[in-house]
Motif scaffolding. Sequence first.
Motif, short mmCIF file in Angstrom:
data_model
loop_
_atom_site.label_atom_id
_atom_site.label_comp_id
_atom_site.label_asym_id
_atom_site.label_seq_id
_atom_site.Cartn_x
_atom_site.Cartn_y
_atom_site.Cartn_z
N ARG A 186 0.83 -1.21 0.00
CA ARG A 186 0.00 0.00 0.00
C ARG A 186 0.87 1.26 0.00
N GLY A 187 1.91 1.24 0.83
CA GLY A 187 2.79 2.40 0.91
C GLY A 187 3.51 2.67 -0.39
N PHE A 188 3.91 1.61 -1.09
CA PHE A 188 4.61 1.77 -2.36
C PHE A 188 3.68 2.38 -3.41
N ILE A 189 2.43 1.92 -3.46
CA ILE A 189 1.47 2.49 -4.40
C ILE A 189 1.27 3.98 -4.11
N ASP A 190 1.09 4.31 -2.84
CA ASP A 190 0.82 5.70 -2.48
C ASP A 190 2.00 6.62 -2.81
N SER A 191 3.22 6.13 -2.60
CA SER A 191 4.39 6.99 -2.81
C SER A 191 4.83 7.04 -4.27
N GLU A 192 4.69 5.93 -5.00
CA GLU A 192 5.21 5.87 -6.36
C GLU A 192 4.17 6.17 -7.43
N VAL A 193 2.90 5.92 -7.13
CA VAL A 193 1.83 6.14 -8.12
C VAL A 193 0.89 7.24 -7.68
N GLY A 194 0.73 7.40 -6.38
CA GLY A 194 -0.23 8.36 -5.85
C GLY A 194 0.38 9.67 -5.39
N ASN A 195 -0.27 10.27 -4.38
CA ASN A 195 0.14 11.60 -3.92
C ASN A 195 0.84 11.58 -2.56
N ASN A 196 1.21 10.38 -2.11
CA ASN A 196 2.01 10.23 -0.88
C ASN A 196 1.33 10.87 0.34
#
Length: 204
Positions: free
Chosen positions: A54-64
């Motif tokens: 989940r954290g990787f998606i948020d930081s690399e694809v999303g808005n962190n």
Amino acid sequence: MRSALILALAFVSIMSVAPISSAFTWTNNIVLEEDGMSWDYTEGYTGQTATAYRGFIDSEVGNNDEHVSAWELMKVDRVTRNRLKTSLMKEMDVAFDSSSEDVHVTDVDAKIALDVLGSTSKTDDITNMYFVSYSFDRDFFDMGNSISFEGQPGTEVTIALPEGAKLFSTEGIDNKTVDINDNRTTLIGSFAEEGKITIDFYKD
């Protein structure tokens, strides 16, 4: 080899947290027909490995922002499918008699679990699925005498041969069991260390 093929976004992050273990699972289900085949993958994350995903998606694809929202889920779905298709176009994972010339990818799809949504600190289990369809230029039994699959070493695999196909020999599959039902042979096991399964077959 396709160690990061299906895990196009998460694998690097996950490997920094834990090796492939009970916290991460990946299974392969291959069904062969006379005119083509399907290769479906299921990947699962539990505990801190799910949190890392989940954290990787948020930081690399999303808005962190420490939260996975619907638009981030849609984006990771699209990016994963595109990366998978691009990788297969560069290096096919299926070959007859060591050639992939007459094998073609016709469709790539993904189903990223809705359980990904929410706080990146969640440890809820995640199960994603990926689906790849292939076509053959000729009938399966006219394509050659052997077929090979490139996969991730240590991952579970089920391979269902077309009706009437009989096993001559197999290489590269650990803990193998063979089931024959209604004139259809199914192999169950896991990819061995080299990550390549080869099946020699003949028509009954």
